[in-house]
Write an enzyme that holds these catalytic residues in place. Sequence first.
Site, short mmCIF file in Angstrom:
data_model
loop_
_atom_site.label_atom_id
_atom_site.label_comp_id
_atom_site.label_asym_id
_atom_site.label_seq_id
_atom_site.Cartn_x
_atom_site.Cartn_y
_atom_site.Cartn_z
N HIS A 191 -2.87 3.53 -4.40
CA HIS A 191 -2.29 2.94 -3.18
C HIS A 191 -0.89 2.40 -3.42
CE1 HIS A 191 -5.79 3.14 -0.47
NE2 HIS A 191 -6.53 2.95 -1.54
N GLU A 224 -4.37 0.82 9.69
CA GLU A 224 -3.90 2.17 10.05
C GLU A 224 -3.85 2.40 11.55
OE1 GLU A 224 -6.24 1.69 7.68
OE2 GLU A 224 -6.15 3.24 6.12
N GLU A 232 -10.00 2.97 -5.28
CA GLU A 232 -9.70 4.37 -4.93
C GLU A 232 -8.59 5.02 -5.75
OE1 GLU A 232 -11.06 4.46 -0.30
OE2 GLU A 232 -9.06 3.69 -0.65
N TRP A 245 -17.12 -3.77 -1.63
CA TRP A 245 -16.83 -3.28 -0.28
C TRP A 245 -17.68 -2.10 0.13
CZ3 TRP A 245 -14.47 1.56 0.74
CH2 TRP A 245 -13.91 2.23 -0.36
N TRP A 260 -8.07 -3.60 8.07
CA TRP A 260 -7.10 -2.57 7.66
C TRP A 260 -6.33 -2.14 8.90
CZ3 TRP A 260 -6.78 -2.47 2.61
CH2 TRP A 260 -7.91 -2.73 1.84
N ASP A 291 0.87 -1.18 0.00
CA ASP A 291 0.00 0.00 0.00
C ASP A 291 0.90 1.22 0.00
OD1 ASP A 291 -2.29 1.82 0.56
OD2 ASP A 291 -3.33 -0.04 0.94
N TYR A 314 -16.17 -4.53 7.95
CA TYR A 314 -14.87 -3.84 8.08
C TYR A 314 -14.48 -3.85 9.54
CZ TYR A 314 -13.58 -2.22 3.42
OH TYR A 314 -13.15 -2.16 2.12
N PHE A 315 -13.57 -4.73 9.87
CA PHE A 315 -13.19 -4.91 11.28
C PHE A 315 -12.17 -3.86 11.74
CE2 PHE A 315 -14.22 -9.78 11.30
CZ PHE A 315 -15.55 -9.48 11.09
N ASP A 316 -11.77 -2.97 10.83
CA ASP A 316 -10.93 -1.85 11.28
C ASP A 316 -11.77 -0.77 11.96
OD1 ASP A 316 -12.18 -1.28 8.81
OD2 ASP A 316 -10.73 0.30 8.36
#
Length: 372
Positions: free
Chosen positions: A110, A314, A175, A243, A312, A35, A268-270
């Site tokens: 990305h 971050e 994206e 998504w 994800w 990424d 989305y488990f982030d």
Amino acid sequence: MLDVSRNFFGVTYVKKFIDRMAQYKLNRFHWHLTDDEGWRIEIKHYPLLTKVGAVRGPDTKLPFTIFPAMRGPKNRVQRGFYTQSQIRDIVAYARGRCIEVLPEIDIPGHAKAALVSYPKLLTDPKDTSRYRSVQRVANNTLNPALESTYRFLDGVIAEVAALFPFGYIHLGGDEVPKGAWEHSPAVKALMQKHHLKSRREVQNYFFARVDTILAKHGKKMVAWQEVLKGRPKLRKEDIVMAWKSPQAGYKAVKRHRKTIMAPVHYLYFDQQYTRSKHEPGHTWSTPVSTRKTYSFDPGSSPYLIGVHACLWSETLLNEKIADYLAWPRALALAEVAWSSPKQKNWVDFKRRMKVHALPRLKLQGVHCRPVD
Ligand code: ACM
């Protein structure tokens, strides 16, 4: 899916992650290896990808000033990648537990880590486009009009294809920032030569070409839903991951595309479990409680081939946070994946989690969140 680019996770943690997946019958490990914030897989032909692209922080080409580890220290160098021998070891480990590994090389957006590693190969020197991704990363997109881009991808895909026996490679496609390619003379020339009328058609051209490269190396493509914009010439066996919403998935199914459901509001488990400053996790979408995940009904169609959750990284500053965000939501994912909606019962599921799964995971050293 585990993202190891935004924050890196070592071999031991990845194996523990795979063990837990196997325990609950999750059979595909999607490994988000590249990424903007880091390139995490050794490519022998392009050593700078990991020498330059796997290191970020002060005095590196990927400084924290542009890529802060969210809520993390900004003045430290962060590094990490997997050697090819570690990758082989992990793939064999997963196979021993009936899990196939789907590697992702996220392109053309990305891709900042690749771009700073090989700027001469991957950028049009006359390109004056200036843009930022939705995550505010500047100029992070491969140029689809350079032959050197395709030579590079051919070299990378050759090595990735040899490392991963699974039949598919994920090539991202999500994206691509607005404004990318806009002022690239090479892209303008490409559009004229191939009668491409829009950015979308340029993207379609790019994915048709990389799909040919995949085919040459005996692989098929998985990509995020954005690749379906326009009229991409992809193979029938290629797969899209929806998504943004379940509706995006149904739309792909209608077009007779093999589809995997990964809708942000459920899987989305982030994201935080609940909206609270005491909860770790992202806040850019809605909170995703375990109950919300459990409630997801993907529907049924021969083209709907699976469900998939994204972790994800971050905000995943350590393994405890990673565990916490994954469990117990991943238990709900497993039941969504393997049970018909008629069999599902939240009260019973909650009881089974409390009596069996959570005590077991705790004994195994997993830092689970209590059930909501
Ligand atoms: C994505 O969340 N950009 C696939």
